[in-house]
Scaffold this motif. Sequence first.
Motif, PDB file in Angstrom:
ATOM      1  N   LEU A  40      66.023  76.705  27.345  1.00 24.01           N
ATOM      2  CA  LEU A  40      65.269  77.838  27.878  1.00 24.01           C
ATOM      3  C   LEU A  40      63.865  77.388  28.256  1.00 24.01           C
ATOM      4  CD1 LEU A  40      65.028  80.957  28.330  1.00 24.01           C
ATOM      5  CD2 LEU A  40      64.227  81.102  25.957  1.00 24.01           C
ATOM      6  N   GLN A  41      63.444  77.736  29.474  1.00 26.13           N
ATOM      7  CA  GLN A  41      62.092  77.453  29.935  1.00 26.13           C
ATOM      8  C   GLN A  41      61.416  78.773  30.305  1.00 26.13           C
ATOM      9  OE1 GLN A  41      60.440  74.068  30.887  1.00 26.13           O
ATOM     10  NE2 GLN A  41      61.740  73.699  29.100  1.00 26.13           N
ATOM     11  N   TRP A  42      60.150  78.899  29.936  1.00 31.88           N
ATOM     12  CA  TRP A  42      59.391  80.114  30.192  1.00 31.88           C
ATOM     13  C   TRP A  42      58.472  79.901  31.393  1.00 31.88           C
ATOM     14  CZ3 TRP A  42      60.098  84.642  27.469  1.00 31.88           C
ATOM     15  CH2 TRP A  42      60.926  84.547  26.353  1.00 31.88           C
ATOM     16  N   ILE A  43      58.668  80.727  32.425  1.00 34.30           N
ATOM     17  CA  ILE A  43      57.866  80.626  33.644  1.00 34.30           C
ATOM     18  C   ILE A  43      56.949  81.842  33.741  1.00 34.30           C
ATOM     19  CG2 ILE A  43      57.871  80.441  36.155  1.00 34.30           C
ATOM     20  CD1 ILE A  43      60.663  79.261  36.001  1.00 34.30           C
ATOM     21  N   ARG A 198      75.210  71.301  40.109  1.00 38.02           N
ATOM     22  CA  ARG A 198      74.469  72.261  39.289  1.00 38.02           C
ATOM     23  C   ARG A 198      73.797  71.609  38.086  1.00 38.02           C
ATOM     24  NH1 ARG A 198      78.945  76.706  38.123  1.00 38.02           N
ATOM     25  NH2 ARG A 198      80.108  74.781  37.746  1.00 38.02           N
ATOM     26  N   LEU A 199      74.109  70.341  37.823  1.00 39.34           N
ATOM     27  CA  LEU A 199      73.560  69.668  36.654  1.00 39.34           C
ATOM     28  C   LEU A 199      72.188  69.073  36.954  1.00 39.34           C
ATOM     29  CD1 LEU A 199      76.670  67.736  35.252  1.00 39.34           C
ATOM     30  CD2 LEU A 199      75.705  69.897  34.444  1.00 39.34           C
ATOM     31  N   ILE A 200      71.261  69.243  36.021  1.00 40.67           N
ATOM     32  CA  ILE A 200      69.965  68.583  36.091  1.00 40.67           C
ATOM     33  C   ILE A 200      69.660  68.000  34.718  1.00 40.67           C
ATOM     34  CG2 ILE A 200      69.047  70.051  37.928  1.00 40.67           C
ATOM     35  CD1 ILE A 200      67.543  71.638  35.812  1.00 40.67           C
ATOM     36  N   SER A 201      68.744  67.056  34.683  1.00 36.74           N
ATOM     37  CA  SER A 201      68.382  66.438  33.414  1.00 36.74           C
ATOM     38  C   SER A 201      67.411  67.335  32.651  1.00 36.74           C
ATOM     39  CB  SER A 201      67.738  65.073  33.662  1.00 36.74           C
ATOM     40  OG  SER A 201      66.471  65.238  34.284  1.00 36.74           O
ATOM     41  N   ASP A 202      67.230  67.044  31.363  1.00 36.86           N
ATOM     42  CA  ASP A 202      66.268  67.807  30.564  1.00 36.86           C
ATOM     43  C   ASP A 202      64.861  67.664  31.132  1.00 36.86           C
ATOM     44  OD1 ASP A 202      68.277  68.634  28.875  1.00 36.86           O
ATOM     45  OD2 ASP A 202      67.852  67.142  27.320  1.00 36.86           O
ATOM     46  N   ALA A 203      64.532  66.465  31.614  1.00 34.33           N
ATOM     47  CA  ALA A 203      63.200  66.233  32.178  1.00 34.33           C
ATOM     48  C   ALA A 203      62.998  67.034  33.454  1.00 34.33           C
ATOM     49  CB  ALA A 203      62.997  64.744  32.442  1.00 34.33           C
ATOM     50  N   GLN A 204      64.032  67.116  34.281  1.00 38.01           N
ATOM     51  CA  GLN A 204      63.943  67.922  35.498  1.00 38.01           C
ATOM     52  C   GLN A 204      63.812  69.398  35.147  1.00 38.01           C
ATOM     53  OE1 GLN A 204      67.550  66.740  37.440  1.00 38.01           O
ATOM     54  NE2 GLN A 204      66.740  64.760  38.100  1.00 38.01           N
ATOM     55  N   ALA A 206      62.407  70.618  32.612  1.00 41.86           N
ATOM     56  CA  ALA A 206      61.066  70.849  32.075  1.00 41.86           C
ATOM     57  C   ALA A 206      59.959  70.548  33.080  1.00 41.86           C
ATOM     58  CB  ALA A 206      60.861  70.007  30.820  1.00 41.86           C
ATOM     59  N   GLY A 207      60.325  70.056  34.262  1.00 42.81           N
ATOM     60  CA  GLY A 207      59.323  69.767  35.278  1.00 42.81           C
ATOM     61  C   GLY A 207      58.522  68.511  35.025  1.00 42.81           C
ATOM     62  N   THR A 208      59.046  67.618  34.196  1.00 43.79           N
ATOM     63  CA  THR A 208      58.324  66.385  33.883  1.00 43.79           C
ATOM     64  C   THR A 208      58.879  65.180  34.623  1.00 43.79           C
ATOM     65  OG1 THR A 208      59.745  66.010  31.942  1.00 43.79           O
ATOM     66  CG2 THR A 208      57.676  67.211  31.597  1.00 43.79           C
ATOM     67  N   SER A 209      59.917  65.396  35.423  1.00 46.44           N
ATOM     68  CA  SER A 209      60.530  64.295  36.170  1.00 46.44           C
ATOM     69  C   SER A 209      60.157  64.388  37.641  1.00 46.44           C
ATOM     70  CB  SER A 209      62.047  64.342  36.028  1.00 46.44           C
ATOM     71  OG  SER A 209      62.673  63.401  36.858  1.00 46.44           O
TER      72      SER A 209
END
Length: 209
Positions: A40-43, A198-204, A206-209
Amino acid sequence: HEMNGNWYPWSMGSTPQDFILAWRRIHDIFANKSLGSTRLQWIWCVNNADVGGYAAENYWVGENYVDWMGIDGYNFGTSQSWSSWLTPNQVFDNMITRLKNLSSTKPICINEYASTSMRIGNTPNITAKSDWLQQFCTYMNNKQIKMASYFNTEKETDWAIFGGVRGDSLWGNYSVYSAYRSCLQSTDWILANSTNARLISDAQFAGTS
């Protein structure tokens, strides 16, 4: 979402402090359910301009309660009686600067963006809209925007770039803007996972990649 506007219940008849308390309460409920940042990411997403009675900064909930800072902004062109044609810089620059003053560490995303084709008067200008889409693509890279979501809905004006009332080419029976596809095919974007788009990495995530 657009709490610094004047069109939602959470920005009408309530105060920024009400919003902050509600946000933090909901955030903590999810946090207590052990939903971590990989799930979960909070925007925290504001309108590109303050339209309500309070500035966006008044609604800041704090770095501990936010993963991303987002902006919604549109180029209405001359589609409305009060609007004029704006470049991506004119739509977003001011608020991006303000958000970076709130936090220098959180990634910035554009949660909603779109452009009309009404460059001058009420005459559609498909070329002008195509140029704007290309400008936004360059703008994202220059400003290191980590994520963007196009508002592909015909609402106040001809926003859509796929399946709308107009475009510069066809995909099957759908009108489309090829400039958007060209932008997505750029190597500046993170390419889709070859086995599951539809798959992305955890870093993607979180916006850190």
